[in-house]
Design a protein around this motif. Structure first.
Motif, PDB file in Angstrom:
ATOM      1  N   SER A   1       0.858  -1.194   0.000  1.00 28.25           N
ATOM      2  CA  SER A   1       0.000   0.000   0.000  1.00 28.25           C
ATOM      3  C   SER A   1       0.888   1.235   0.000  1.00 28.25           C
ATOM      4  CB  SER A   1      -0.930  -0.010   1.206  1.00 28.25           C
ATOM      5  OG  SER A   1      -0.209  -0.119   2.424  1.00 28.25           O
TER       6      SER A   1
ATOM      7  N   TYR B   1      -7.273   2.926  -4.815  1.00 30.82           N
ATOM      8  CA  TYR B   1      -8.153   2.514  -3.725  1.00 30.82           C
ATOM      9  C   TYR B   1      -9.407   3.389  -3.625  1.00 30.82           C
ATOM     10  CZ  TYR B   1      -6.056   6.346  -0.983  1.00 30.82           C
ATOM     11  OH  TYR B   1      -5.636   7.576  -0.534  1.00 30.82           O
TER      12      TYR B   1
ATOM     13  N   HIS C   1      -7.039  -1.289   4.138  1.00 33.68           N
ATOM     14  CA  HIS C   1      -6.003  -2.000   3.386  1.00 33.68           C
ATOM     15  C   HIS C   1      -5.492  -3.201   4.162  1.00 33.68           C
ATOM     16  CE1 HIS C   1      -5.954   1.514   0.763  1.00 33.68           C
ATOM     17  NE2 HIS C   1      -5.121   0.897  -0.033  1.00 33.68           N
TER      18      HIS C   1
END
Length: 338
Positions: free
Chosen positions: A158, A204, A232
């Protein structure tokens, strides 16, 4: 030019939620006389980093909090103006921890001399705040040691366009990952992650993170390098293969939150899946620095690793650069030139 006063940024008040300009103040202060074992350094570039948000809270952590009406600090690179320490001379370039000011009196034991050229490759000073500095060793050690990466692993990162995340993905590919997936917060950042070698990347903000991760990694993941936390981390746990490992580097999704985070809600899955989740800080990897710098210098020289900088000019603009960093206003390393 005289060197008797420094311009500094102090913490004017502690933020409640997201920092604002009112939490910072630019001041001018007299510099102390240079003592034995000290350097007078004119900063060239300074770093703003997500971990600094935690230091603005008056809570116990692995590093002391910033104090009200006192200078902030952080990574900086500068030129020695005057030296009262053996091994350092004027015009030497040094890496140290007294950023957020234009001039600093730095203990020599807290400074490291750095080179302007490595193996024939010209190195800009700010590189030591990014790919060859704290973000680089964080990515390298966090992946290889904390996450116990093995060739053939599928890796999810991420914050894939950030200073750390972008390097994690590239290092994973160079070390033999079977697949590297990244998440980022804009179409441009997703494209940049793909350009730098990620096999897949998603925005995202486009929808459910768990669904997008499953689409990008249909065979699951073995390693999750977490820079975000929250949804996440929850999505990554659901996508983990048996024996997967999670390296907890940051949780920027909740740094400005005033409420406890709701996710992850599926930690019980870690039991049956025999998952490992471990936090770390870059100081854990001091012994890896020589190995890391040798490899990274080679990768930079060959072009196998690329990196981005978002450069903001002027010490007075450092607070805004920091606030922008916390809302995703950077691609790669956020640097302030002084």
């Amino acid at each position: 030019m005289t060197f008797d006063k420094a311009r500094i940024i102090v913490l004017a008040s502690r933020p409640e939620g997201a920092p604002t300009a009112d939490n910072f103040r630019l001041e001018e202060r007299e510099l102390p006389a240079l003592g034995d074992g000290e350097l007078l350094v004119r900063n060239v570039a300074m770093s703003v980093d997500p971990y600094m948000r935690g230091r603005m809270n008056d809570v116990k952590s692995y590093v002391p909090p910033f104090q009200i009406d006192e200078p902030l600090d952080g990574g900086a690179v500068g030129e020695v103006v005057e030296s009262q320490a053996d091994g350092f001379a004027a015009v030497d370039l040094v890496l140290h921890g007294l950023g957020w000011r234009d001039l600093a009196v730095v203990p020599a034991k807290g400074a490291r001399k750095v080179e302007r050229e490595i193996d024939g490759v010209e190195i800009s000073p700010s590189t030591y705040l990014g790919v060859l500095g704290m973000p680089g060793i964080t990515a390298y050690g966090g992946l290889l040691r904390t996450a116990e990466f093995k060739p053939g692993d599928a890796v999810f990162v991420s914050g894939a366009a950030g200073a750390v995340g972008s390097l994690v993905g590239q290092i994973a590919k160079l070390e033999g990952a079977s697949r590297v997936i990244g998440s980022a917060g804009s179409p441009e950042k997703v494209e940049r992650a793909k350009e730098s070698g990620f096999d897949a990347a998603f925005n995202y903000k486009d929808g459910d993170v768990r669904r997008q991760l499953k689409d990008a990694a249909p065979d699951g993941i073995d390693v999750y390098f977490d820079n975000v936390g929250g949804d996440h981390l929850e999505a990554a746990i659901s996508a983990m293969n048996l024996g997967g490992r999670i390296a907890l580097c940051g949780a920027i999704a909740q740094y400005n939150s005033t409420e406890p985070p709701a996710a992850p809600r599926n930690l019980a899955l870690m039991i049956g899946m025999r998952l490992t989740m471990r936090g770390f800080i870059q100081a854990d990897f001091r012994d890896l620095v020589p190995e890391f710098q040798q490899k990274m210098a080679r990768w930079i020289g060959s072009g196998e690793v690329t990196w981005d900088e978002t450069v903001v000019e002027g010490l007075e603009n450092a607070p805004q650069a920091f606030m922008d960093l916390l809302t995703g206003g950077n691609t790669g390393k956020m640097v302030v030139t002084v």
